[in-house]
Design a protein around this motif. Structure first.
Motif, mmCIF file in Angstrom:
data_model
loop_
_atom_site.group_PDB
_atom_site.id
_atom_site.type_symbol
_atom_site.label_atom_id
_atom_site.label_comp_id
_atom_site.label_asym_id
_atom_site.label_seq_id
_atom_site.Cartn_x
_atom_site.Cartn_y
_atom_site.Cartn_z
ATOM 1 N N VAL A 187 -9.747 -11.750 -8.279
ATOM 2 C CA VAL A 187 -10.157 -12.955 -8.998
ATOM 3 C C VAL A 187 -11.567 -12.753 -9.554
ATOM 4 O O VAL A 187 -12.456 -12.263 -8.864
ATOM 5 N N PHE A 188 -11.752 -13.178 -10.815
ATOM 6 C CA PHE A 188 -13.066 -13.207 -11.452
ATOM 7 C C PHE A 188 -13.336 -14.641 -11.848
ATOM 8 O O PHE A 188 -12.445 -15.322 -12.368
ATOM 9 N N THR A 189 -14.570 -15.108 -11.622
ATOM 10 C CA THR A 189 -14.933 -16.473 -11.977
ATOM 11 C C THR A 189 -16.232 -16.480 -12.767
ATOM 12 O O THR A 189 -17.037 -15.543 -12.693
ATOM 13 N N VAL A 190 -16.432 -17.562 -13.520
ATOM 14 C CA VAL A 190 -17.640 -17.751 -14.308
ATOM 15 C C VAL A 190 -17.795 -19.232 -14.607
ATOM 16 O O VAL A 190 -16.803 -19.979 -14.608
ATOM 17 N N GLU A 191 -19.022 -19.670 -14.846
ATOM 18 C CA GLU A 191 -19.305 -21.034 -15.305
ATOM 19 C C GLU A 191 -20.161 -20.932 -16.552
ATOM 20 O O GLU A 191 -21.002 -20.033 -16.668
ATOM 21 N N THR A 192 -19.943 -21.863 -17.478
ATOM 22 C CA THR A 192 -20.760 -21.900 -18.691
ATOM 23 C C THR A 192 -20.801 -23.330 -19.209
ATOM 24 O O THR A 192 -20.065 -24.192 -18.734
ATOM 25 N N GLY A 193 -21.664 -23.550 -20.174
ATOM 26 C CA GLY A 193 -21.736 -24.860 -20.798
ATOM 27 C C GLY A 193 -20.464 -25.162 -21.574
ATOM 28 O O GLY A 193 -19.937 -24.291 -22.272
ATOM 29 N N ALA A 194 -19.961 -26.392 -21.456
ATOM 30 C CA ALA A 194 -18.717 -26.772 -22.130
ATOM 31 C C ALA A 194 -18.835 -26.681 -23.648
ATOM 32 O O ALA A 194 -17.838 -26.489 -24.342
ATOM 33 N N ALA A 195 -20.045 -26.806 -24.169
ATOM 34 C CA ALA A 195 -20.247 -26.727 -25.615
ATOM 35 C C ALA A 195 -20.593 -25.314 -26.086
ATOM 36 O O ALA A 195 -20.857 -25.109 -27.268
ATOM 37 N N ASN A 196 -20.564 -24.349 -25.182
ATOM 38 C CA ASN A 196 -20.866 -22.969 -25.552
ATOM 39 C C ASN A 196 -19.569 -22.289 -26.018
ATOM 40 O O ASN A 196 -18.976 -21.473 -25.315
ATOM 41 N N ASP A 197 -19.147 -22.662 -27.212
ATOM 42 C CA ASP A 197 -17.882 -22.157 -27.756
ATOM 43 C C ASP A 197 -17.809 -20.631 -27.826
ATOM 44 O O ASP A 197 -16.759 -20.066 -27.513
ATOM 45 N N PRO A 198 -18.890 -19.926 -28.231
ATOM 46 C CA PRO A 198 -18.790 -18.457 -28.261
ATOM 47 C C PRO A 198 -18.504 -17.857 -26.881
ATOM 48 O O PRO A 198 -17.686 -16.943 -26.761
ATOM 49 N N ALA A 199 -19.147 -18.375 -25.843
ATOM 50 C CA ALA A 199 -18.919 -17.849 -24.494
ATOM 51 C C ALA A 199 -17.497 -18.159 -24.026
ATOM 52 O O ALA A 199 -16.811 -17.283 -23.483
ATOM 53 N N ILE A 200 -17.046 -19.367 -24.250
ATOM 54 C CA ILE A 200 -15.693 -19.744 -23.828
ATOM 55 C C ILE A 200 -14.661 -18.885 -24.555
ATOM 56 O O ILE A 200 -13.702 -18.393 -23.946
ATOM 57 N N ALA A 201 -14.856 -18.660 -25.841
ATOM 58 C CA ALA A 201 -13.926 -17.818 -26.601
ATOM 59 C C ALA A 201 -13.916 -16.390 -26.054
ATOM 60 O O ALA A 201 -12.843 -15.770 -25.938
ATOM 61 N N LEU A 202 -15.080 -15.861 -25.705
ATOM 62 C CA LEU A 202 -15.164 -14.518 -25.130
ATOM 63 C C LEU A 202 -14.352 -14.445 -23.839
ATOM 64 O O LEU A 202 -13.511 -13.553 -23.666
ATOM 65 N N TYR A 203 -14.590 -15.377 -22.936
ATOM 66 C CA TYR A 203 -13.885 -15.338 -21.661
ATOM 67 C C TYR A 203 -12.376 -15.525 -21.843
ATOM 68 O O TYR A 203 -11.579 -14.877 -21.167
#
Length: 149
Positions: free
Chosen positions: A108-124
């Motif tokens: 399992v891999f986990t991460v947290e990011t800002g909900a409005a950080n669209d570039p990071a969410i798209a990457l993950y």
């Protein structure tokens, strides 16, 4: 080239912190949190004394990106993934993420990011992470938790 960084060394920790500051300044703007973004307040000692591991991506001799992780037998948590704005759009974030997935054989891999950080969410999401939780932080930033199984 990606290699493990010696964050206990003050000189190397300073370089790590510089990349974090540059990258998180951009994220703070994305999240409308320039005045109160906790990662920008992390002092140099927060890197030197960290119990996490830091791996850096170098372009020639320049540190271009850093991934900070905590790895256990059953999971690997990505504390931070930052790229200097000078090196945006070169695939460095993807390379760092692939490196960690390849090097740390966790189920399992986990991460947290800002909900409005669209570039990071798209990457993950490109790496098969899924949003598993959303919440509002005490400083008013909406975050998401993501997991890759």
């Amino acid at each position: 080239m990606i290699r493990k960084l010696d964050h206990k060394n003050p000189k190397e920790a300073s370089k790590i912190r510089e990349i974090f500051q540059e990258s998180y300044a951009v994220e703070a703007k994305l999240l409308n949190a320039e005045n109160n973004f906790p990662p920008l307040k992390r002092p140099l000692s927060g890197y030197i004394e960290a119990r996490t591991a830091f791996h850096g991506h170098f372009e020639n001799e320049s540190l271009a990106g850093v991934i900070e992780i905590t790895s256990e037998d059953d999971s690997t948590h990505i504390q931070s993934l930052v790229v200097s704005p000078r090196f945006f759009r070169r695939g460095i974030g993807s390379q760092l993420l692939q490196y960690v997935i390849d090097q740390f054989d966790a189920p399992v891999f986990t991460v947290e990011t800002g909900a409005a950080n669209d570039p990071a969410i798209a990457l993950y999401k490109r790496f098969h992470f899924q949003i598993v939780r959303k919440w509002m932080t005490e400083v008013g930033i909406e975050k998401v938790a993501m997991k890759r199984i």
